[in-house]
Enzyme design. Structure first.
Site, PDB file in Angstrom:
ATOM      1  N   HIS A 113       0.858  -1.188   0.000  1.00 14.52           N
ATOM      2  CA  HIS A 113       0.000   0.000   0.000  1.00 14.52           C
ATOM      3  C   HIS A 113       0.893   1.235   0.000  1.00 14.52           C
ATOM      4  O   HIS A 113       2.043   1.195   0.456  1.00 14.52           O
ATOM      5  CB  HIS A 113      -0.888   0.009   1.243  1.00 14.52           C
ATOM      6  CG  HIS A 113      -1.900  -1.085   1.274  1.00 14.52           C
ATOM      7  ND1 HIS A 113      -2.998  -1.042   2.085  1.00 14.52           N
ATOM      8  CD2 HIS A 113      -1.979  -2.260   0.607  1.00 14.52           C
ATOM      9  CE1 HIS A 113      -3.724  -2.131   1.921  1.00 14.52           C
ATOM     10  NE2 HIS A 113      -3.118  -2.899   1.021  1.00 14.52           N
ATOM     11  N   GLU A 156       0.907   3.986   1.780  1.00 15.65           N
ATOM     12  CA  GLU A 156       1.362   4.452   3.093  1.00 15.65           C
ATOM     13  C   GLU A 156       2.470   3.565   3.647  1.00 15.65           C
ATOM     14  O   GLU A 156       3.457   4.061   4.198  1.00 15.65           O
ATOM     15  CB  GLU A 156       0.189   4.487   4.090  1.00 15.65           C
ATOM     16  CG  GLU A 156      -0.916   5.438   3.695  1.00 15.65           C
ATOM     17  CD  GLU A 156      -2.020   4.785   2.874  1.00 15.65           C
ATOM     18  OE1 GLU A 156      -3.159   5.272   2.972  1.00 15.65           O
ATOM     19  OE2 GLU A 156      -1.773   3.807   2.144  1.00 15.65           O
ATOM     20  N   CYS A 169      -6.309   2.477   5.386  1.00 14.07           N
ATOM     21  CA  CYS A 169      -7.039   1.284   5.832  1.00 14.07           C
ATOM     22  C   CYS A 169      -6.486   0.853   7.194  1.00 14.07           C
ATOM     23  O   CYS A 169      -5.545   1.433   7.721  1.00 14.07           O
ATOM     24  CB  CYS A 169      -6.891   0.177   4.800  1.00 14.07           C
ATOM     25  SG  CYS A 169      -5.215  -0.503   4.699  1.00 14.07           S
TER      26      CYS A 169
END
Length: 159
Positions: A52, A54, A82
């Site tokens: 992801h 991040e 998330c």
């Protein structure tokens, strides 16, 4: 660095991820007023469910700064982090989280029934300051360009 400037870069990274065939998420980390790392979603191209935006940005910041404690830093994300990303944000002790668009799914780290970014949890760092909606219209436009909308409310999907 102003929130809007850093978020513009996160959205640019999201667009690049989408053009490559990955989900449209981008992230940057700012420490002491400068961008120290960037990340793009690369789950599909890297065949890595943890890739992801991040998490990629956190990994790079920790490596480049040679530390795992990113206290004082701000992470910018084109979409609401998330649960997985939120746990990594808490683990890295980032002080601020700024995101553009809220999650469509029930797994948002800020808006879900399990708000990992805001919860007081024994053993985790203190909750970071969370700011939502910075350049939200631009992020929603990117998602809409890709057909990522919900017919009920037009909110973009999230990681």
């Amino acid at each position: 660095m102003e929130d809007a400037v850093a978020m513009e870069r996160a959205i640019e990274l999201a667009r690049a991820a989408a053009e490559r065939g990955d989900e449209p998420y981008g992230s940057v980390i700012v420490v002491e007023g400068r961008i120290v790392s960037e990340g793009e979603n690369s789950v599909a191209t890297d065949l890595d469910p943890t890739a992801h935006a991040e998490i990629t940005a956190i990994r790079r910041a920790c490596r480049d700064l040679e530390r795992t404690d990113l206290s004082g830093g701000t992470i910018y994300a084109s979409g609401e982090p998330c649960w997985t990303c939120s746990a990594a944000i808490r683990g890295a002790r980032l002080s601020r989280v700024v995101y553009a668009a809220p999650s469509l799914w029930a797994t948002g780290g800020d808006t879900s029934d399990f708000p990992i970014l805001r919860a007081e949890v024994a053993g985790l760092s203190p909750p970071p300051e969370v700011v939502s909606g910075v350049l939200e219209d631009q992020a929603r436009a990117l998602f809409a360009d890709l057909g990522w909308t919900d017919s009920k409310d037009g909110r973009p999907q999230s990681e």
